[in-house]
Each structure stands twice: as structure tokens, then as C-alpha cells.
Design an enzyme around this catalytic site. Structure first.
Site, PDB file in Angstrom:
ATOM      1  N   ARG A  18       0.533  -0.697  -0.322  1.00 33.22           N
ATOM      2  CA  ARG A  18      -0.218   0.074  -0.107  1.00 33.22           C
ATOM      3  C   ARG A  18       1.496   1.227  -0.240  1.00 33.22           C
ATOM      4  O   ARG A  18       0.542   2.536  -0.639  1.00 33.22           O
ATOM      5  CB  ARG A  18      -1.087   0.401   1.045  1.00 33.22           C
ATOM      6  CG  ARG A  18      -1.940   1.287   2.328  1.00 33.22           C
ATOM      7  CD  ARG A  18      -3.302   1.661   0.296  1.00 33.22           C
ATOM      8  NE  ARG A  18      -3.897   0.325   0.128  1.00 33.22           N
ATOM      9  CZ  ARG A  18      -4.618  -0.314  -0.487  1.00 33.22           C
ATOM     10  NH1 ARG A  18      -4.906   1.417  -1.943  1.00 33.22           N
ATOM     11  NH2 ARG A  18      -5.174  -1.008  -0.713  1.00 33.22           N
ATOM     12  N   ASN A  50      -2.184  -3.974   8.610  1.00 35.95           N
ATOM     13  CA  ASN A  50      -3.241  -4.677   8.610  1.00 35.95           C
ATOM     14  C   ASN A  50      -3.380  -4.986   7.178  1.00 35.95           C
ATOM     15  O   ASN A  50      -2.342  -4.604   6.369  1.00 35.95           O
ATOM     16  CB  ASN A  50      -3.583  -4.552   9.321  1.00 35.95           C
ATOM     17  CG  ASN A  50      -4.350  -6.172   9.897  1.00 35.95           C
ATOM     18  OD1 ASN A  50      -5.093  -7.396   9.769  1.00 35.95           O
ATOM     19  ND2 ASN A  50      -4.132  -6.209  11.233  1.00 35.95           N
ATOM     20  N   HIS A  85      -5.289  -3.700   4.216  1.00 31.76           N
ATOM     21  CA  HIS A  85      -4.747  -2.581   4.179  1.00 31.76           C
ATOM     22  C   HIS A  85      -3.555  -2.252   3.796  1.00 31.76           C
ATOM     23  O   HIS A  85      -2.841  -2.286   2.130  1.00 31.76           O
ATOM     24  CB  HIS A  85      -6.043  -1.006   4.348  1.00 31.76           C
ATOM     25  CG  HIS A  85      -6.220   0.014   3.205  1.00 31.76           C
ATOM     26  ND1 HIS A  85      -5.876   1.014   2.895  1.00 31.76           N
ATOM     27  CD2 HIS A  85      -7.157  -0.707   2.193  1.00 31.76           C
ATOM     28  CE1 HIS A  85      -6.145   1.560   1.570  1.00 31.76           C
ATOM     29  NE2 HIS A  85      -7.251   0.867   1.678  1.00 31.76           N
ATOM     30  N   CYS A  86      -3.187  -2.242   4.511  1.00 33.50           N
ATOM     31  CA  CYS A  86      -1.565  -2.261   4.419  1.00 33.50           C
ATOM     32  C   CYS A  86      -0.558  -2.782   3.397  1.00 33.50           C
ATOM     33  O   CYS A  86       0.648  -2.295   2.935  1.00 33.50           O
ATOM     34  CB  CYS A  86      -1.111  -1.963   5.405  1.00 33.50           C
ATOM     35  SG  CYS A  86      -1.732  -0.804   6.811  1.00 33.50           S
ATOM     36  N   ILE A  87      -1.316  -3.961   3.025  1.00 40.25           N
ATOM     37  CA  ILE A  87      -0.191  -4.648   2.607  1.00 40.25           C
ATOM     38  C   ILE A  87      -0.750  -5.568   1.033  1.00 40.25           C
ATOM     39  O   ILE A  87      -0.440  -6.015   0.112  1.00 40.25           O
ATOM     40  CB  ILE A  87      -0.219  -6.482   3.173  1.00 40.25           C
ATOM     41  CG1 ILE A  87      -1.585  -7.476   2.682  1.00 40.25           C
ATOM     42  CG2 ILE A  87       0.731  -6.166   4.255  1.00 40.25           C
ATOM     43  CD1 ILE A  87      -1.508  -8.217   4.264  1.00 40.25           C
TER      44      ILE A  87
END
Length: 365
Positions: free
Chosen positions: A94, A353, A355-357
Site C-alpha cells: 500500500r 494490516n 489494507h497496508c499490504i
């Protein structure tokens, strides 16, 4: 072929679409570094595979993997998920991947933000980050999408749009002097208008308590659809998150989006509070240049850190006491999509989490 352009997206008629718009696919990166992921990153790799598999039920998934682990990853990742050899310093697609933009003809391009590992030498989370700063360019080469090289430091998790001209950011992150110390709020708004094609910037205050990204908005609040926002929330007035979420609630309720609408704000319960256990901390190697992981540290857990896929929403499961309530609320917020929960603690231990990956690729026209 991917060209590097010397203009900006808005001037060329491009804008960032909402995450809930149709996708051509999703990109991720393979976690490897033992000074961020415990037990040689094996538990995190299992969690990433579970997330990729869940998303792949809705849209194509590609994972970038370093050469040293390519064969190992290929043996663990389902065959229908594409792997591409791609070096990186860690696995936060992200933030290091491109932010895709589209125009009215259905063409896509990508914004390649300047990346400094969430603060550079002033509070950044690891050094070096040179491989991460090349990830966006490499993804755009694979996607055959033209590239805009941004002039500012920014991460994909620091921005969230409604696709109709409205941008959500936090002051804690975007105004942090470890990103763009010479730029004012007004100058940064102008930068976002140029790079994202937005018209209205809505400023929240702080991000989720103890978020090591300096308060990324994607862990605190996001657009569910135009005019509708999900916000992480706690009713416990003694919890430091209460003040933060209350402030965000008030700002959002006072705001108008780019089309002049008031926002409907829906509260998602905060898990925990969650903390890193001694066993989890012992599994992370200590190495110069990387943030140390310590037992007892509060984790910035949030159900807002989900990924919206074609026809589905993939949500981290973080706390059996609150998972059910969060999933029920998300089913009500996304009546046309299937809500899929995936265990997210191992990802949270590394600092983010689901969304971040992940990073979505908008559908081409």
C-alpha cells in the site's frame, strides 16, 4: 512499456478512483525480514497467503517476491495467484506501490510517491529503504502503465478518496516534519490536488493510537461509498483512542465533501486494546536500522484496515470479543459484497494490516 511522464495527473485529466470502484486486480509483497516478522516470517507468510487467497476469490492477485524466497513462496502460494520476482525492503505494498489514477477513457497510470520508510532518519522504521522506493516503478512496468514520479514524500496508506473529488488525510501523518518539512498545509493540499485529481481535502487530527506510521488515515477512517465513512471507535473514555476518535467524529460531522454533502459516519468497534506478547517479541530479531519489537507494546489494531475487492471485503480478525460486531456492521455497510474475515494478528505484529499490504489496480475501460 511504461513511460515516465514529466506532468502531473490532474493536468492530464487523471484522478484517483475510489477503492470500491471495479478492479483489474490486487498487488501484494512477500514478507521476509526477520527483524520485523517473528519466527523467520513464517507466521506472517501464512497470514499473507490467507489474505491473498481470500482476495483471489474476487479478483486476480499478484505477489512480488524476492529472488531468494521465490521457490519457497511458489510452493506455499496457491497456483492461481501470480508471483513476480520483485525485490523490496519489506512488504507494505500500500505504501511503496503505485497509487493508480484513471481518466475518462478508461486508461490507467500510476503515481510513484517518494518513500522514506515513514520518516527517514527522523523516526523511520528501517534503513535502508532504497529497494522499496523502486517497487512502484517496477509494478508499473509489469502493468504497462505510465508513471508519474511525485515530488513529495507520501505513502498510499496516508490517503483515502471517495472517487468524487474528496480526500481524507490526518494532520499527524501528512504534516509530520519527517515527510515534507518545507511544505505548508495549503501547499500539501495543492500537491494532492495535482497528484490525485481531488478538489476537497478533509483533515482529521491524529491516527490510531500508537500507530507507528505516524497515524495513517487508512487505519482510522475510510470511505465506504461517496458520503459514507467508517471510523474506528471506542466508548471507553479512559482509553487514549477515545479522544482521537471523538475528534475525528466531530470533524467528519462538521465536514462537507467535494459535492457539498454532509457525511454519514459509522463507528466500527476498536479491538482490544491489543498488546504484543513476550513470546511474540522474542521471535523478532534485533538488528541495527530496524524498529525494535518489545513485549507489552500496544498494537494499533483496527477493523477499518480492510480491503475492498470486487464483490467482497476482506477484513482482519483481531479479537474474538469484537470480531463479530465488526463483521455485522460491515455487512450492513456493504450489502452488495461478501464480507470475509481473515486472521490479522500476525500482520498487526509487523505494524499494519490487510489494507497496508495490498494495492488495487483499477479496472481499465
Amino acid at each position: 512499456m511504461s513511460r515516465t511522464l514529466n506532468t502531473a495527473p490532474a493536468a492530464d485529466g487523471f484522478r484517483m478512483p475510489a477503492e470500491f470502484a471495479p478492479h483489474d486486480g490486487c498487488w501484494m509483497l512477500w514478507p521476509e525480514r526477520p527483524d520485523n516478522w517473528r519466527d523467520g516470517a513464517r507466521p506472517a507468510q501464512d497470514a499473507f497467503v490467507a489474505v491473498a487467497t481470500a482476495i483471489a476469490a474476487f479478483e486476480p492477485v499478484t505477489i512480488g517476491v524476492g529472488a531468494a524466497q521465490f521457490e519457497f513462496a511458489r510452493a506455499r502460494v496457491p497456483a492461481h495467484i501470480r508471483l513476480v520476482e520483485l525485490s523490496s525492503n519489506d512488504s507494505w505494498m500500500r505504501d511503496v506501490g503505485p497509487t493508480f489514477v484513471v481518466n475518462g477513457r478508461g486508461e490507467i497510470r500510476g503515481v510513484d510517491w517518494r518513500f522514506n520508510a515513514w520518516g527517514g532518519l527522523d523516526g523511520g522504521l528501517y534503513f535502508p529503504w532504497d529497494a522499496d522506493d523502486l517497487v512502484a516503478r517496477k509494478v508499473l512496468e509489469v502493468e504497462r502503465a505510465d508513471r508519474y514520479r511525485a515530488t513529495i514524500v507520501n505513502e498510499g496508506g496516508a490517503i483515502h478518496v471517495d472517487g468524487e473529488g474528496t480526500l481524507l488525510v490526518t494532520e499527524e501523518c501528512v504534516l509530520n516534519p519527517n515527510r515534507n518539512p518545507t511544505l505548508s498545509r495549503a501547499q500539501l493540499e495543492a500537491e494532492f490536488r495535482a497528484w490525485l485529481g481531488v478538489h476537497t481535502v478533509l483533515w482529521l487530527g491524529e491516527g490510531v493510537f500508537n500507530d507507528e506510521t505516524d497515524g495513517h488515515v487508512d487505519n482510522l477512517a475510510c470511505f465506504v461509498r461517496p458520503g459514507v465513512v467508517a471510523l474506528t471507535w471506542t466508548d471507553n473514555r479512559r482509553d487514549p483512542q477515545y479522544r482521537i476518535s471523538r475528534d475525528a467524529w466531530e470533524r467528519l460531522n462538521d465536514a462537507r465533501d467535494a459535492r457539498g454533502r454532509r457525511l454519514a459516519v459509522h463507528k466500527l468497534p476498536m479491538p482490544g486494546p491489543l498488546r504484543m506478547s513476550a513470546r511474540e517479541a522474542r521471535g523478532v530479531l534485533t538488528r541495527d536500522g530496524a524498529k525494535a519489537r518489545r513485549a507489552g507494546v500496544r498494537l494499533a489494531g483496527s477493523y477499518v484496515n480492510f480491503y475492498i475487492a470486487n464483490g467482497g471485503v476482506v477484513v482482519p480478525l483481531l479479537d474474538p470479543h469484537t470480531d463479530g460486531a465488526a463483521l455485522r456492521k460491515l455487512r450492513a455497510l456493504f450489502p452488495g459484497r461478501r464480507i470475509v474475515g481473515v486472521p490479522g494478528r500476525e500482520i498487526l505484529l509487523g505494524g499494519g494490516n490487510i489494507h497496508c499490504i495490498t494495492q488495487q489496480v483499477p479496472a481499465r475501460g
